[in-house]
Motif scaffolding. Structure first.
Motif, PDB file in Angstrom:
ATOM      1  N   UNK A   6       0.831  -1.071   0.113  1.00  0.00           N
ATOM      2  CA  UNK A   6      -0.055   0.053  -0.034  1.00  0.00           C
ATOM      3  C   UNK A   6       0.831   1.110  -0.166  1.00  0.00           C
ATOM      4  N   UNK A   7       0.441   2.191  -1.003  1.00  0.00           N
ATOM      5  CA  UNK A   7       1.179   3.490  -0.737  1.00  0.00           C
ATOM      6  C   UNK A   7       0.504   4.182   0.593  1.00  0.00           C
ATOM      7  N   UNK A  70      -9.001  15.560   9.116  1.00  0.00           N
ATOM      8  CA  UNK A  70      -8.080  16.653   8.450  1.00  0.00           C
ATOM      9  C   UNK A  70      -6.844  16.507   7.652  1.00  0.00           C
ATOM     10  N   UNK A  71      -6.198  15.272   8.115  1.00  0.00           N
ATOM     11  CA  UNK A  71      -4.953  14.725   7.264  1.00  0.00           C
ATOM     12  C   UNK A  71      -5.575  14.546   5.831  1.00  0.00           C
ATOM     13  N   UNK A  76      -4.770  14.895   0.487  1.00  0.00           N
ATOM     14  CA  UNK A  76      -5.397  14.635  -0.877  1.00  0.00           C
ATOM     15  C   UNK A  76      -6.056  15.838  -1.745  1.00  0.00           C
ATOM     16  N   UNK A  77      -6.484  17.054  -1.005  1.00  0.00           N
ATOM     17  CA  UNK A  77      -7.017  18.131  -1.541  1.00  0.00           C
ATOM     18  C   UNK A  77      -6.219  19.360  -1.669  1.00  0.00           C
ATOM     19  N   UNK A  86       3.892  14.921  -3.675  1.00  0.00           N
ATOM     20  CA  UNK A  86       2.633  14.768  -3.726  1.00  0.00           C
ATOM     21  C   UNK A  86       1.795  14.006  -2.601  1.00  0.00           C
ATOM     22  N   UNK A  87       0.783  13.370  -2.515  1.00  0.00           N
ATOM     23  CA  UNK A  87       0.144  12.821  -1.294  1.00  0.00           C
ATOM     24  C   UNK A  87       0.992  11.827  -0.671  1.00  0.00           C
ATOM     25  N   UNK A  88       1.710  10.978  -1.683  1.00  0.00           N
ATOM     26  CA  UNK A  88       2.678   9.773  -0.935  1.00  0.00           C
ATOM     27  C   UNK A  88       3.448  10.350  -0.036  1.00  0.00           C
TER      28      UNK A  88
END
Length: 333
Positions: A6-7, A70-71, A76-77, A86-88
């Motif tokens: 899983x990332x 909140x995270x 993600x947004x 990025x998100x990763x």
């Protein structure tokens, strides 16, 4: 070598969804716990320490879930396109203030949950010596929890990985000590209940006076322990699945605490209504007896678990009369 099943961003999303489901279940148990602790009792007879712990566990679980939601929003947004990597990278960075804060909340809740198990162990044994080793382990939980939280704030050669050498050692030590503390305290509690059951069974008729309570305690202890084992194994294998299990541990701590009070309360209610025959059910007082009168009267001893026996004789169900050392309500004095 990290097992990339899983990332971190996918693990964060899945963990929050599962945590929300468990939180909903813990909310129902929390309301049932409040009902059992407060029903039909004036405030002076309410077990306020257990009530405070129940409310505190609920508050901590709510805060932890709020931080995770909140995270998700930020990872993600909000910072999706502007955060380096990025998100990763966002969800995989243990030095993020939100991650440090939720880790601190989880660590405090873990120490509180382990402390409650040790407290119950002391109440059953009525001896400080019985909890010396669990208390040593509990101190280890507090130290490793503080160390893991502090290590999250330190610079690392790999700021995007929670498995960095120093931080990883603290987290492994934290998981190991809290697992050992929980297993040890639960085992001591179970042993004492088993000893009480064997002792009373020799002089009373009926089946296993404390077996129902023993099973309830074992169920709660094993539920929490299995979750910790899963988290420790995932972390040792450097699998991002540990993010999922870690967020599930927080509501599980609350559920394990609530289920003991709720299940014993239900059994006590059934027992008082005479729904059982030729069987024995646990009776656990959730109110605190007040001491009134002169100083030469016996002071109430706060026993965590008492037993009330129902036997069937000639087709009729009868309640035993209070033995010496009990009052008419079945509470030890």
């Amino acid at each position: 070598m990290q097992i990339a099943v899983l990332n971190p961003d996918k693990a964060g999303l899945l963990s929050t969804v599962l945590e929300t489901l468990l939180y909903g279940f813990s909310l129902l148990l929390f309301m049932a716990t409040l009902y059992i602790l407060l029903r039909g009792r004036p405030w002076s007879q309410v077990n306020r320490p257990m009530l405070a712990v129940a409310c505190l566990l609920f508050i901590l679980s709510t805060i932890h879930l709020g931080v995770d939601i909140d995270r998700l929003n930020k990872g993600l947004i909000v910072y999706r396109d502007i955060y380096p990597g990025g998100p990763i990278a966002w969800f995989g960075n243990p030095s993020q203030p939100s991650f440090v804060f939720k880790n601190a909340v989880y660590s405090f809740q873990t120490a509180l949950g382990d402390g409650v198990v040790i407290y119950r162990c002391y109440k059953v044994w009525q001896s400080v010596w019985a909890i010396v080793f669990p208390c040593i382990l509990w101190l280890g939980v507090a130290v490793t929890a503080a160390g893991s939280v502090y290590s999250c704030t330190l610079p690392s050669t790999d700021p995007t990985s929670i498995y960095a050498q120093q931080l990883g050692r603290w987290i492994k030590a934290f998981y190991s000590t809290t697992l050992a503390c929980n297993l040890t305290a639960t085992a001591l509690l179970a042993i004492r209940l088993w000893m009480i059951n064997n002792s009373v069974r020799k002089t009373r008729m009926g089946r296993g006076l404390t077996i129902p309570v023993l099973l309830i305690v074992m169920d709660a202890g094993m539920l929490y322990s299995m979750t910790l084992i899963a988290a420790l194994v995932c972390f040792a294998l450097e699998s991002n699945g540990q993010y999922v299990v870690l967020d599930m541990v927080t509501p599980t701590i609350s559920i394990a605490f609530y289920m003991v009070i709720v299940r014993v309360g239900v059994a006590q209610h059934d027992s008082s209504n005479g729904n059982t025959a030729n069987t024995t059910l646990p009776r656990v007082p959730f109110s605190r007896s007040e001491h009134h009168g002169s100083s030469n009267q016996l002071k109430p001893m706060h026993v965590q678990i008492q037993v009330e026996e129902y036997t069937q004789d000639s087709g009729e169900t009868g309640r035993r009369t209070p033995e010496k050392g009990e009052n008419s309500r079945g509470h030890a004095v």
